[in-house]
Design an enzyme around this catalytic site. Sequence first.
Site, mmCIF file in Angstrom:
data_model
loop_
_atom_site.group_PDB
_atom_site.id
_atom_site.type_symbol
_atom_site.label_atom_id
_atom_site.label_comp_id
_atom_site.label_asym_id
_atom_site.label_seq_id
_atom_site.Cartn_x
_atom_site.Cartn_y
_atom_site.Cartn_z
ATOM 1 N N HIS A 254 -40.353 45.602 -38.040
ATOM 2 C CA HIS A 254 -39.470 46.297 -38.347
ATOM 3 C C HIS A 254 -40.466 47.584 -38.409
ATOM 4 O O HIS A 254 -41.713 47.357 -38.887
ATOM 5 C CB HIS A 254 -39.001 46.671 -40.236
ATOM 6 C CG HIS A 254 -38.029 45.132 -40.759
ATOM 7 N ND1 HIS A 254 -36.310 44.873 -39.104
ATOM 8 C CD2 HIS A 254 -38.381 44.466 -41.015
ATOM 9 C CE1 HIS A 254 -37.099 43.853 -39.950
ATOM 10 N NE2 HIS A 254 -37.192 43.287 -41.068
ATOM 11 N N ASN B 161 -29.955 44.499 -44.301
ATOM 12 C CA ASN B 161 -30.279 45.198 -45.432
ATOM 13 C C ASN B 161 -31.300 45.865 -45.593
ATOM 14 O O ASN B 161 -31.143 46.526 -46.183
ATOM 15 C CB ASN B 161 -30.188 43.821 -46.631
ATOM 16 C CG ASN B 161 -28.325 42.873 -46.875
ATOM 17 O OD1 ASN B 161 -27.654 43.961 -46.634
ATOM 18 N ND2 ASN B 161 -28.784 41.862 -46.714
ATOM 19 N N ALA C 160 -37.214 43.000 -47.075
ATOM 20 C CA ALA C 160 -38.873 42.523 -46.178
ATOM 21 C C ALA C 160 -39.474 44.135 -45.358
ATOM 22 O O ALA C 160 -39.602 44.161 -45.041
ATOM 23 C CB ALA C 160 -37.890 42.059 -45.160
#
Length: 275
Positions: free
Chosen positions: A227, A197, A129
């Site tokens: 993010h 992760n 991601a």
Amino acid sequence: MADLSKRSPALRVAIVGLGPIGIKVAEALDRGIDGLVLSAVSVQHPDKHRDWLAKLSRPPAILPIDGLAEVADIVIECAPSKLVRSIVAPFVKSGKTAVVLSAGALLENDDLIDLARQNGGQIVVPTGALIGLDAVTAAAVGEITSVRMVTRKPVRGLAGAPYIVENNIDIEKITEPLRIFEGTAREAAKGFPANLNVAVALSLAGIGPDRTRLEIWADPALTRNMHRVEVESDSARFSMSIENIPSENPKTGRITALSVIAWLRKQRAALRVGT
């Protein structure tokens, strides 16, 4: 006319876990990825998935985890982090490849990396991601001075995380953006094993889990996992941001499965873009 004698045998792929990611990867393999075949799956409740698997054009075998290394060259871990060791060790010990999505578990099982090195195996942590890991990996060949990541998630995507439980944070009562964590990637991996992760992957690509700094924000207004990464190095200063649409599992973005599929396609591709 193609010279069939130059074609290598198909790489056999096994998948552990048929949640949103595992199902997407299995479907892609069944539709066809050049030079690869889905040979086996391992799931906690086989009967739950048997009918779905039977509908695939080439139904794979359903095997226990300890039987996969005998029938596959690559294993893709889409399972709870506590299973990472049992999934990865037999493959890398046999000189094969293990694709690990629960990257945080590698910090507690880093001897698996030595096991892979000693036996010619490989552990792959896909981009998942996050974006820009190629740039971080390249910068790490020189010197990186700092890596900072800020993650913002919908409240329900953080539900049940050990850090939330241990600190008695009532996330249902959060009504505005709240910073709930600040620390290292290693600390985040322990506190949010199903959520961060990406931070561990970033740390492994760059300056390690103890020097990679992280903030986690819970934001009730968000519908996507966000993010932002900022990197300072002797070769470049760069920042990256991404907004991921969650999969059926709010802790995981849809792009994670696509990242695994993209990596699989590279294995026998005539043109490979990116490191």
